[in-house]
Write an enzyme that holds these catalytic residues in place. Structure first.
Site, PDB file in Angstrom:
ATOM      1  N   SER A  18       0.875  -1.099   0.126  1.00  0.00           N
ATOM      2  CA  SER A  18      -0.173   0.053  -0.087  1.00  0.00           C
ATOM      3  C   SER A  18       0.790   1.275  -0.078  1.00  0.00           C
ATOM      4  CB  SER A  18      -0.807  -0.078   1.282  1.00  0.00           C
ATOM      5  OG  SER A  18      -1.851   0.957   1.084  1.00  0.00           O
ATOM      6  N   ASP A  72      -2.552   5.956  -3.344  1.00  0.00           N
ATOM      7  CA  ASP A  72      -1.509   5.408  -2.840  1.00  0.00           C
ATOM      8  C   ASP A  72      -0.838   4.561  -3.615  1.00  0.00           C
ATOM      9  OD1 ASP A  72      -3.475   3.914  -2.397  1.00  0.00           O
ATOM     10  OD2 ASP A  72      -3.071   3.301  -0.438  1.00  0.00           O
ATOM     11  N   ASP A  83      -1.048   0.952  -3.953  1.00  0.00           N
ATOM     12  CA  ASP A  83      -2.104   0.121  -4.505  1.00  0.00           C
ATOM     13  C   ASP A  83      -3.338   0.565  -4.737  1.00  0.00           C
ATOM     14  OD1 ASP A  83      -2.988   0.526  -1.900  1.00  0.00           O
ATOM     15  OD2 ASP A  83      -3.563  -1.805  -1.565  1.00  0.00           O
ATOM     16  N   ASP A 125      -5.892   2.058  -3.457  1.00  0.00           N
ATOM     17  CA  ASP A 125      -7.231   1.515  -2.670  1.00  0.00           C
ATOM     18  C   ASP A 125      -7.786   2.890  -2.017  1.00  0.00           C
ATOM     19  OD1 ASP A 125      -5.450   1.570  -0.523  1.00  0.00           O
ATOM     20  OD2 ASP A 125      -6.164  -0.366   0.237  1.00  0.00           O
TER      21      ASP A 125
END
EC number: 5.4.2.10
Length: 454
Positions: A104, A241, A243, A245
């Site tokens: 992340s 960010d 990843d 999400d």
């Protein structure tokens, strides 16, 4: 030993805690728990595997795919994609489960492994525990034609983009957007979907080299996005960010619009359109009190959860609610996704700007953020935070003083020997005074060297 799974999968330093050997073992365990144990006899389980662009993701993905295929799982390698794309593709392909390799917003040396069950759903604790319990057991070892096969999921990104475009209430023609992709997983698909939606797109932070993910860009470093929005005269900026999400935003003047403000804008819009289920927004206890005040005036109730998007998801599923999220920018539209999706959130926010003709700055005035201050009190017995009489008395006195214009939150850290003291008030001076005073009481009463009675 401590539990291997954390709040969002297994995460740690790649080649430190998170080795290729562990990645393979986790995959072999998941092959049984999420695959063979849940698949009818005669049907070979299938799994989707995706990753963010970290260098370590290359060998970790190879280890995961080896573990799965050697255990009799057919693997669809989706390559570099956002976490929410992996979750969506598990459902779209009707796969038995999915695996995402990402840390992340963490720096490049870290990585993580998270699993999705059928339908792209996050795993409950008991299923993670079952995977962890199998780590010491002999894996399944089929031979011949029973071994799993690995194939490239060639249209994975296209499927995800088509899905996102199908959620839009209005195209983005005439809207200029700056996208900061954090040199992460959204570097390819986010610019493409915004362009396909009709937006005039300026892209920064979209040149991943395996080592620069989240490095001075993205949702944890908004400075470059603010500068680019003002420089290019854009209507808004969107920051992901690593990843993708989560989503934070910047208005045309370079002012930050955080997750609470984004949720306020979208909750009000959905409620006005009659599409907010039961007029409820699910948010964590860390959301600003200003969000609750603004939505209450519009007839919208906030259901509060513990910190963490998994708890938001659980509450949404249990109550059938369709919008929730966190101040950090994890926003969940359960009508369109099973997890937080920063690209989807950014699209919906930009579409609302296009639909209303109002600036993001104007839309963000839907809520007034109360000044918020948090102090981490270290070296204390966090287990006594909820039971110490002196702390309770100090909190009660602070709450009386703040009345309905503020609040106090004491939260023991889940990973460190500290207690987080958060105070919101009508002005920063009051917040600082009360927060500092409470932090002093917590330090005095809960110090590990304190001789005070419990």
């Amino acid at each position: 030993m401590s539990r291997l799974f954390g709040t969002d999968g297994v995460r740690g330093l790649a080649n430190g805690l998170l080795t290729a050997e562990l990645a393979m073992q986790l995959a072999q365990a998941a092959a049984v728990v999420l695959g063979h144990d849940r698949t009818p006899d005669g049907k070979r389980p299938r799994a989707v595997v995706a990753r963010d662009p970290r260098a370590s993701g290359e060998f970790l993905a190879a280890a995961v795919e080896a573990g799965l295929s050697s255990s009799g799982i057919d693997v669809f390698d989706a390559g570099v994609l956002p976490t929410p794309a992996a979750a969506y593709l598990v459902a779209d392909l009707d796969a038995d489960f999915g695996v995402m390799l990402s840390a992340s917003h963490n720096p490049a040396p870290d990585n993580g492994i998270k699993f999705f069950a059928r339908g792209g759903q996050k795993l409950p604790d008991d299923v993670e525990d079952a995977i962890e319990a199998r780590l010491g057991l002999e894996p399944q070892r089929p031979v011949g034609g029973d071994v799993g096969r690995i194939q490239r999921f060639s249209d994975a990104e296209d499927r995800y983009i088509v899905h996102l475009l199908g959620t839009l209430p209005k195209r983005l023609d005439g809207i200029k957007v700056v996208l900061d992709c954090a040199h992460g997983a959204a570097s390819g698909c986010s610019p493409q979907v915004f362009k396909d939606a009709g937006a005039d797109v300026v892209v920064i932070g979209a040149e991943p080299d395996g080592l620069n993910i989240n490095d001075g860009v993205g949702s944890t470093h908004l400075g470059p996005l603010k500068e680019a929005v003002v420089k290019h005269g854009a209507d808004l900026g969107i920051a992901h960010d690593g990843d993708a999400d989560r989503c934070l935003a910047v208005d045309h003047e370079g002012n930050e619009v955080d997750g609470d403000q984004i949720m306020a804008i979208l909750a009000l819009a959905l409620n006005e359109a009659g599409k907010l289920k039961d007029s409820v927004l699910v948010a964590t206890v860390m959301s600003n009190l200003g969000l609750k005040i603004a939505l209450r005036e519009a007839g919208i109730t906030i259901r509060e959860t513990a910190v963490g998007d998994r708890y938001v998801l659980e509450e949404m599923r249990d109550g059938g609610f369709n919008l929730g999220g966190e101040q950090s920018g994890h926003v969940i539209f359960s009508d369109h996704a099973t997890t937080g999706d920063g690209v989807l959130t950014g699209l919906q926010l930009a579409a609302h700007v296009a639909l209303t003709g109002r600036s993001l700055k104007d839309l963000a005035t839907a809520m007034t953020k109360l000044p918020q201050l948090m102090i981490n009190v270290k070296g204390v017995d966090k287990a006594r935070a909820a039971t110490d009489e002196g702390v309770a008395a100090a909190v009660a006195a602070a709450e009386v003083e703040l009345g309905e214009t503020g609040r106090v939150l004491l939260r023991p850290s889940g990973t460190e020997a500290l207690v987080r003291v958060m105070v919101e008030a009508a002005d920063m001076e009051t917040a600082e005074r009360i927060c500092t005073s409470l932090a002093g009481v917590v330090k005095e009463r809960l110090s590990v060297s304190s001789e005070l009675a419990v």
